[in-house]
Scaffold this motif. Sequence first.
Motif, PDB file in Angstrom:
ATOM      1  N   VAL A   1       4.011  -4.649  -7.993  1.00  0.00           N
ATOM      2  CA  VAL A   1       4.017  -3.288  -8.531  1.00  0.00           C
ATOM      3  C   VAL A   1       3.722  -3.344 -10.024  1.00  0.00           C
ATOM      4  CG1 VAL A   1       5.601  -2.400  -6.791  1.00  0.00           C
ATOM      5  CG2 VAL A   1       6.512  -3.305  -8.932  1.00  0.00           C
ATOM      6  N   GLY A   2       2.977  -2.363 -10.499  1.00  0.00           N
ATOM      7  CA  GLY A   2       2.636  -2.285 -11.905  1.00  0.00           C
ATOM      8  C   GLY A   2       3.721  -1.592 -12.705  1.00  0.00           C
ATOM      9  N   PRO A   3       3.541  -1.524 -14.017  1.00  0.00           N
ATOM     10  CA  PRO A   3       4.512  -0.852 -14.876  1.00  0.00           C
ATOM     11  C   PRO A   3       4.737   0.599 -14.462  1.00  0.00           C
ATOM     12  CG  PRO A   3       2.916  -2.092 -16.179  1.00  0.00           C
ATOM     13  CD  PRO A   3       2.407  -2.101 -14.777  1.00  0.00           C
ATOM     14  N   ALA A   4       5.984   1.031 -14.566  1.00  0.00           N
ATOM     15  CA  ALA A   4       6.404   2.422 -14.354  1.00  0.00           C
ATOM     16  C   ALA A   4       6.452   2.835 -12.890  1.00  0.00           C
ATOM     17  CB  ALA A   4       5.511   3.389 -15.133  1.00  0.00           C
ATOM     18  N   VAL A   5       6.133   1.945 -11.956  1.00  0.00           N
ATOM     19  CA  VAL A   5       6.199   2.292 -10.534  1.00  0.00           C
ATOM     20  C   VAL A   5       7.640   2.263 -10.052  1.00  0.00           C
ATOM     21  CG1 VAL A   5       5.583   1.536  -8.203  1.00  0.00           C
ATOM     22  CG2 VAL A   5       3.866   1.482 -10.022  1.00  0.00           C
ATOM     23  N   THR A   6       8.086   3.347  -9.421  1.00  0.00           N
ATOM     24  CA  THR A   6       9.459   3.437  -8.928  1.00  0.00           C
ATOM     25  C   THR A   6       9.535   3.805  -7.445  1.00  0.00           C
ATOM     26  OG1 THR A   6       9.609   5.764  -9.605  1.00  0.00           O
ATOM     27  CG2 THR A   6      10.337   4.103 -11.201  1.00  0.00           C
ATOM     28  N   LYS A   7       8.429   4.260  -6.886  1.00  0.00           N
ATOM     29  CA  LYS A   7       8.453   4.775  -5.507  1.00  0.00           C
ATOM     30  C   LYS A   7       8.551   3.662  -4.481  1.00  0.00           C
ATOM     31  CE  LYS A   7       5.903   8.016  -2.540  1.00  0.00           C
ATOM     32  NZ  LYS A   7       4.720   8.915  -2.454  1.00  0.00           N
ATOM     33  N   VAL A   8       7.945   2.513  -4.766  1.00  0.00           N
ATOM     34  CA  VAL A   8       7.952   1.388  -3.831  1.00  0.00           C
ATOM     35  C   VAL A   8       8.320   0.121  -4.573  1.00  0.00           C
ATOM     36  CG1 VAL A   8       6.224   2.430  -2.309  1.00  0.00           C
ATOM     37  CG2 VAL A   8       5.477   0.942  -4.186  1.00  0.00           C
ATOM     38  N   ARG A   9       8.697  -0.889  -3.818  1.00  0.00           N
ATOM     39  CA  ARG A   9       8.999  -2.190  -4.404  1.00  0.00           C
ATOM     40  C   ARG A   9       8.393  -3.282  -3.528  1.00  0.00           C
ATOM     41  NH1 ARG A   9      13.996  -0.361  -2.370  1.00  0.00           N
ATOM     42  NH2 ARG A   9      14.850  -1.662  -0.695  1.00  0.00           N
ATOM     43  N   VAL A  10       8.354  -4.486  -4.080  1.00  0.00           N
ATOM     44  CA  VAL A  10       7.764  -5.616  -3.366  1.00  0.00           C
ATOM     45  C   VAL A  10       8.448  -5.791  -2.011  1.00  0.00           C
ATOM     46  CG1 VAL A  10       7.409  -8.112  -3.392  1.00  0.00           C
ATOM     47  CG2 VAL A  10       7.059  -6.775  -5.477  1.00  0.00           C
ATOM     48  N   GLY A  11       7.635  -5.963  -0.977  1.00  0.00           N
ATOM     49  CA  GLY A  11       8.152  -6.144   0.373  1.00  0.00           C
ATOM     50  C   GLY A  11       8.149  -4.885   1.220  1.00  0.00           C
ATOM     51  N   ASN A  12       8.023  -3.717   0.594  1.00  0.00           N
ATOM     52  CA  ASN A  12       7.990  -2.468   1.355  1.00  0.00           C
ATOM     53  C   ASN A  12       6.764  -2.386   2.250  1.00  0.00           C
ATOM     54  OD1 ASN A  12       9.367  -0.139  -1.135  1.00  0.00           O
ATOM     55  ND2 ASN A  12      10.384  -1.413   0.380  1.00  0.00           N
ATOM     56  N   ARG A  13       6.970  -1.917   3.468  1.00  0.00           N
ATOM     57  CA  ARG A  13       5.843  -1.507   4.296  1.00  0.00           C
ATOM     58  C   ARG A  13       5.451  -0.089   3.881  1.00  0.00           C
ATOM     59  NH1 ARG A  13       5.818  -3.598  10.529  1.00  0.00           N
ATOM     60  NH2 ARG A  13       5.804  -5.828  10.033  1.00  0.00           N
ATOM     61  N   VAL A  14       4.149   0.159   3.866  1.00  0.00           N
ATOM     62  CA  VAL A  14       3.677   1.447   3.362  1.00  0.00           C
ATOM     63  C   VAL A  14       2.494   1.966   4.180  1.00  0.00           C
ATOM     64  CG1 VAL A  14       4.446   1.197   0.963  1.00  0.00           C
ATOM     65  CG2 VAL A  14       2.241   0.218   1.667  1.00  0.00           C
ATOM     66  N   ILE A  15       2.383   3.288   4.193  1.00  0.00           N
ATOM     67  CA  ILE A  15       1.170   3.962   4.650  1.00  0.00           C
ATOM     68  C   ILE A  15       0.298   4.198   3.427  1.00  0.00           C
ATOM     69  CG2 ILE A  15       0.222   6.087   5.623  1.00  0.00           C
ATOM     70  CD1 ILE A  15       2.901   6.389   7.155  1.00  0.00           C
ATOM     71  N   LEU A  16      -0.967   3.816   3.510  1.00  0.00           N
ATOM     72  CA  LEU A  16      -1.935   4.096   2.449  1.00  0.00           C
ATOM     73  C   LEU A  16      -2.785   5.278   2.894  1.00  0.00           C
ATOM     74  CD1 LEU A  16      -1.498   0.821   2.708  1.00  0.00           C
ATOM     75  CD2 LEU A  16      -3.284   0.731   0.976  1.00  0.00           C
ATOM     76  N   SER A  17      -2.917   6.273   2.033  1.00  0.00           N
ATOM     77  CA  SER A  17      -3.633   7.485   2.405  1.00  0.00           C
ATOM     78  C   SER A  17      -4.344   8.085   1.204  1.00  0.00           C
ATOM     79  CB  SER A  17      -2.655   8.526   2.967  1.00  0.00           C
ATOM     80  OG  SER A  17      -3.302   9.751   3.231  1.00  0.00           O
ATOM     81  N   TRP A  18      -5.453   8.772   1.489  1.00  0.00           N
ATOM     82  CA  TRP A  18      -6.143   9.516   0.434  1.00  0.00           C
ATOM     83  C   TRP A  18      -5.357  10.755   0.031  1.00  0.00           C
ATOM     84  CZ3 TRP A  18      -7.526  14.571   1.382  1.00  0.00           C
ATOM     85  CH2 TRP A  18      -7.539  14.982   2.733  1.00  0.00           C
ATOM     86  N   MET A  19      -4.405  11.172   0.861  1.00  0.00           N
ATOM     87  CA  MET A  19      -3.603  12.353   0.555  1.00  0.00           C
ATOM     88  C   MET A  19      -2.569  12.013  -0.512  1.00  0.00           C
ATOM     89  SD  MET A  19      -2.991  13.713   4.444  1.00  0.00           S
ATOM     90  CE  MET A  19      -4.316  13.597   5.643  1.00  0.00           C
TER      91      MET A  19
END
Length: 350
Positions: free
Chosen positions: A72-90
């Motif tokens: 994760v880059g600077p200032a990112v708070t929504k996700v953390r390393v190891g999280n499974r995620v949906i990637l979307s254009w929305m």
Amino acid sequence: MKTLAAVLVELGRPLELADLEVPLLAPGQVLVQVAFSGVCATQLGEARGLRGPNAYLPHCLGHEAGGTVVEVGPAVTKVRVGNRVILSWMKGSGIDVPGTTYRWGDRTVNAGGVTTFATYTVVAENRLTPIDAAFPLREAALLGCAAPTGLGAVFNTAAAERGASVVVFGTGGIGLCAVAAARIAGLGPIVAVDPSADRLQAAERMGATQRINPRELGDDVDIAAALKKIAPQGFDYAIEASGVPDVMSQALAAVRNRGGTAVLVGNAPHGRKLEIDPKQFNLGKRLLGTWGGDNVPDRDFPRYCEMVGDGRLSLAPLMEHEYALTDVNRALEDLERGTVVRPLLNMAVA
């Protein structure tokens, strides 16, 4: 580090595989290892030059995927390393980063806020939705575009009410999910219209109660007449997911007077125009557009995950054809020919 990616270098030409140098993350950016990526008509249209001039070549493609956060880059708070995620254009909550660039030897390759035809990808925080660690990433990939667009067209845009009648024009990935949404919402009858017998069979699996194949109609029967036999006064709702302007007109004509609603989802090729008889509006019909099913990812994507988890929503008909990233051009060709509903790129396949 490097990522293997499929890059659009020239319109109308096959995508090229490239080892891209992953840049350092800027504030609001996240590095994700992609497990599965969907391939949809939007990427096909881009690759074939059907979406008009492209000022960003060469650039990466893909806008729906399931993956795992690796940095994760600077200032990112929504996700953390190891999280499974949906990637979307929305776009959901989080920092909105417009895009990034990769190095390909001495060339610069552009990428938007999310691209997914790659083994690793840099994504804006607001294009990610964290999901449960046990949720399968194959299904997660389809929850980035195909499923939410079709589901949202019924749940959000149309706000269809239980017991209403609906006809879905075009039963590719989005149309099939619109059919599923209609079933989940308690609509009926649910009529699927498509020139592909295979896709119509998939529509029945998703919940269609009746189907119409224009190629099988007699010379003296058109689609309007076939639909009128099912709903003599017209349908309460029509969902158009074909991207064909003539079909868009058919969708509006198919809904009832005084309150019937047609929702246009499909992307028409650049430059194509839609002709509408103004009388349709004098009859009290409504024509709605939709921005990907008008979803709020942080609200709606977890709800769709629950539907998959509890068995109300099966995405099986959309997951029958997997391809390696190295076969991305074959996936696009198969989608173009209509021999697959929704190609899935499996990054674990060599």
